[in-house]
Design a protein around this motif. Structure first.
Motif, PDB file in Angstrom:
ATOM      1  N   LYS A  36      50.963 -37.774 -75.543  1.00 29.43           N
ATOM      2  CA  LYS A  36      50.062 -38.144 -74.444  1.00 29.43           C
ATOM      3  C   LYS A  36      50.541 -39.419 -73.746  1.00 29.43           C
ATOM      4  O   LYS A  36      50.432 -39.523 -72.521  1.00 29.43           O
ATOM      5  CB  LYS A  36      48.638 -38.332 -74.959  1.00 29.43           C
ATOM      6  CG  LYS A  36      47.952 -37.032 -75.285  1.00 29.43           C
ATOM      7  CD  LYS A  36      46.529 -37.262 -75.726  1.00 29.43           C
ATOM      8  CE  LYS A  36      45.831 -35.958 -75.992  1.00 29.43           C
ATOM      9  NZ  LYS A  36      44.429 -36.145 -76.367  1.00 29.43           N
ATOM     10  N   THR A  37      51.082 -40.350 -74.515  1.00 25.85           N
ATOM     11  CA  THR A  37      51.619 -41.578 -73.921  1.00 25.85           C
ATOM     12  C   THR A  37      52.798 -41.260 -73.015  1.00 25.85           C
ATOM     13  O   THR A  37      52.896 -41.777 -71.893  1.00 25.85           O
ATOM     14  CB  THR A  37      52.053 -42.566 -75.024  1.00 25.85           C
ATOM     15  OG1 THR A  37      50.918 -42.865 -75.839  1.00 25.85           O
ATOM     16  CG2 THR A  37      52.608 -43.843 -74.438  1.00 25.85           C
ATOM     17  N   LYS A  38      53.682 -40.391 -73.470  1.00 27.65           N
ATOM     18  CA  LYS A  38      54.846 -40.016 -72.654  1.00 27.65           C
ATOM     19  C   LYS A  38      54.426 -39.255 -71.401  1.00 27.65           C
ATOM     20  O   LYS A  38      54.971 -39.479 -70.319  1.00 27.65           O
ATOM     21  CB  LYS A  38      55.824 -39.193 -73.484  1.00 27.65           C
ATOM     22  CG  LYS A  38      56.566 -40.022 -74.512  1.00 27.65           C
ATOM     23  CD  LYS A  38      57.529 -39.181 -75.310  1.00 27.65           C
ATOM     24  CE  LYS A  38      58.254 -40.038 -76.336  1.00 27.65           C
ATOM     25  NZ  LYS A  38      59.188 -39.244 -77.146  1.00 27.65           N
ATOM     26  N   LYS A  45      53.702 -43.756 -64.301  1.00 27.22           N
ATOM     27  CA  LYS A  45      54.877 -44.618 -64.156  1.00 27.22           C
ATOM     28  C   LYS A  45      54.548 -46.090 -64.403  1.00 27.22           C
ATOM     29  O   LYS A  45      54.766 -46.941 -63.558  1.00 27.22           O
ATOM     30  CB  LYS A  45      55.533 -44.429 -62.802  1.00 27.22           C
ATOM     31  CG  LYS A  45      55.994 -43.005 -62.559  1.00 27.22           C
ATOM     32  CD  LYS A  45      56.841 -42.878 -61.359  1.00 27.22           C
ATOM     33  CE  LYS A  45      57.307 -41.503 -61.027  1.00 27.22           C
ATOM     34  NZ  LYS A  45      57.023 -40.380 -61.810  1.00 27.22           N
ATOM     35  N   PHE A  46      54.014 -46.368 -65.585  1.00 24.24           N
ATOM     36  CA  PHE A  46      53.750 -47.751 -65.959  1.00 24.24           C
ATOM     37  C   PHE A  46      54.949 -48.323 -66.711  1.00 24.24           C
ATOM     38  O   PHE A  46      55.845 -47.593 -67.121  1.00 24.24           O
ATOM     39  CB  PHE A  46      52.463 -47.878 -66.782  1.00 24.24           C
ATOM     40  CG  PHE A  46      52.412 -47.030 -68.015  1.00 24.24           C
ATOM     41  CD1 PHE A  46      52.946 -47.469 -69.207  1.00 24.24           C
ATOM     42  CD2 PHE A  46      51.813 -45.779 -67.980  1.00 24.24           C
ATOM     43  CE1 PHE A  46      52.893 -46.695 -70.347  1.00 24.24           C
ATOM     44  CE2 PHE A  46      51.758 -45.000 -69.116  1.00 24.24           C
ATOM     45  CZ  PHE A  46      52.298 -45.453 -70.301  1.00 24.24           C
ATOM     46  N   GLU A  47      54.944 -49.639 -66.886  1.00 21.98           N
ATOM     47  CA  GLU A  47      56.068 -50.330 -67.507  1.00 21.98           C
ATOM     48  C   GLU A  47      56.186 -49.967 -68.988  1.00 21.98           C
ATOM     49  O   GLU A  47      55.211 -49.617 -69.633  1.00 21.98           O
ATOM     50  CB  GLU A  47      55.893 -51.859 -67.392  1.00 21.98           C
ATOM     51  CG  GLU A  47      55.854 -52.374 -65.980  1.00 21.98           C
ATOM     52  CD  GLU A  47      54.463 -52.239 -65.378  1.00 21.98           C
ATOM     53  OE1 GLU A  47      53.475 -52.218 -66.128  1.00 21.98           O
ATOM     54  OE2 GLU A  47      54.376 -52.134 -64.144  1.00 21.98           O
ATOM     55  N   GLU A  48      57.397 -50.091 -69.491  1.00 19.42           N
ATOM     56  CA  GLU A  48      57.651 -49.771 -70.895  1.00 19.42           C
ATOM     57  C   GLU A  48      56.930 -50.737 -71.836  1.00 19.42           C
ATOM     58  O   GLU A  48      56.597 -50.379 -72.962  1.00 19.42           O
ATOM     59  CB  GLU A  48      59.151 -49.795 -71.168  1.00 19.42           C
ATOM     60  CG  GLU A  48      59.537 -49.201 -72.501  1.00 19.42           C
ATOM     61  CD  GLU A  48      61.026 -49.024 -72.646  1.00 19.42           C
ATOM     62  OE1 GLU A  48      61.481 -49.135 -73.795  1.00 19.42           O
ATOM     63  OE2 GLU A  48      61.723 -48.787 -71.652  1.00 19.42           O
ATOM     64  N   THR A  49      56.661 -51.933 -71.354  1.00 18.59           N
ATOM     65  CA  THR A  49      55.974 -52.920 -72.191  1.00 18.59           C
ATOM     66  C   THR A  49      54.530 -52.504 -72.494  1.00 18.59           C
ATOM     67  O   THR A  49      53.955 -52.956 -73.478  1.00 18.59           O
ATOM     68  CB  THR A  49      55.961 -54.296 -71.510  1.00 18.59           C
ATOM     69  OG1 THR A  49      55.350 -54.167 -70.219  1.00 18.59           O
ATOM     70  CG2 THR A  49      57.362 -54.831 -71.355  1.00 18.59           C
ATOM     71  N   ILE A  93      44.529 -51.884 -69.648  1.00 20.04           N
ATOM     72  CA  ILE A  93      45.988 -51.891 -69.801  1.00 20.04           C
ATOM     73  C   ILE A  93      46.692 -51.638 -68.472  1.00 20.04           C
ATOM     74  O   ILE A  93      47.645 -52.331 -68.115  1.00 20.04           O
ATOM     75  CB  ILE A  93      46.421 -50.842 -70.848  1.00 20.04           C
ATOM     76  CG1 ILE A  93      45.845 -51.178 -72.220  1.00 20.04           C
ATOM     77  CG2 ILE A  93      47.936 -50.727 -70.912  1.00 20.04           C
ATOM     78  CD1 ILE A  93      45.941 -50.059 -73.231  1.00 20.04           C
ATOM     79  N   LEU A  94      46.229 -50.640 -67.745  1.00 21.20           N
ATOM     80  CA  LEU A  94      46.888 -50.223 -66.503  1.00 21.20           C
ATOM     81  C   LEU A  94      46.395 -51.047 -65.313  1.00 21.20           C
ATOM     82  O   LEU A  94      45.314 -51.630 -65.350  1.00 21.20           O
ATOM     83  CB  LEU A  94      46.612 -48.736 -66.248  1.00 21.20           C
ATOM     84  CG  LEU A  94      47.023 -47.760 -67.359  1.00 21.20           C
ATOM     85  CD1 LEU A  94      46.518 -46.363 -67.045  1.00 21.20           C
ATOM     86  CD2 LEU A  94      48.522 -47.760 -67.550  1.00 21.20           C
ATOM     87  N   THR A  95      47.187 -51.040 -64.255  1.00 23.88           N
ATOM     88  CA  THR A  95      46.737 -51.659 -63.010  1.00 23.88           C
ATOM     89  C   THR A  95      45.694 -50.754 -62.364  1.00 23.88           C
ATOM     90  O   THR A  95      45.515 -49.597 -62.772  1.00 23.88           O
ATOM     91  CB  THR A  95      47.908 -51.865 -62.033  1.00 23.88           C
ATOM     92  OG1 THR A  95      48.432 -50.591 -61.667  1.00 23.88           O
ATOM     93  CG2 THR A  95      49.003 -52.733 -62.640  1.00 23.88           C
ATOM     94  N   GLU A  96      45.033 -51.241 -61.339  1.00 24.71           N
ATOM     95  CA  GLU A  96      43.970 -50.466 -60.693  1.00 24.71           C
ATOM     96  C   GLU A  96      44.507 -49.165 -60.095  1.00 24.71           C
ATOM     97  O   GLU A  96      43.893 -48.106 -60.237  1.00 24.71           O
ATOM     98  CB  GLU A  96      43.295 -51.308 -59.611  1.00 24.71           C
ATOM     99  CG  GLU A  96      42.066 -50.657 -59.036  1.00 24.71           C
ATOM    100  CD  GLU A  96      41.317 -51.561 -58.081  1.00 24.71           C
ATOM    101  OE1 GLU A  96      40.561 -51.010 -57.265  1.00 24.71           O
ATOM    102  OE2 GLU A  96      41.485 -52.784 -58.148  1.00 24.71           O
TER     103      GLU A  96
END
Length: 109
Positions: A36-38, A45-49, A93-96
């Motif tokens: 699910k994360t992948k 398309k969020f950052e790997e961090t 965690i994610l941006t808006e």
């Protein structure tokens, strides 16, 4: 005496097999959280961090879901609560913009 030893070995075998079942459930939850994360990373398309935090959110969701999965109709309110909790964790965690994409593709099904 022979019966007692046999009984003890049988009990030990049951104990070890139950631990394997618990480990199997944990492996399934971790594998599902990973997939699910992948999938979310491909779409949002969020950052790997942020991957580790997203993975942990899905992992905690999987554990909570597993506890109530035997009776989803009877636990509809608890399912809604864990869905809302997952959404709130991912919202932090994610941006808006990423969170809006998440809601569009993963929650509005």
């Amino acid at each position: 005496m022979k019966k007692l030893i046999t009984l003890c070995l049988f009990a030990l075998t049951l104990l070890l097999s139950s631990q394997n079942m618990t480990a199997q459930n944990t492996l399934e939850i971790n594998a599902e959280a990973n997939s699910k994360t992948k999938a979310l990373r491909k779409t949002v398309k969020f950052e790997e961090t942020k991957m580790d935090a997203v993975y942990k959110a899905y992992q905690s969701y999987g554990i909570a879901y597993k506890k109530i999965s035997s009776d989803l109709e009877g636990n509809a309110d608890r399912l809604k609560k864990i869905d809302t909790f997952l959404d709130s964790q991912l919202g932090e965690i994610l941006t808006e913009e990423q969170y809006i994409i998440y809601l569009k593709y993963f929650r509005d099904k």
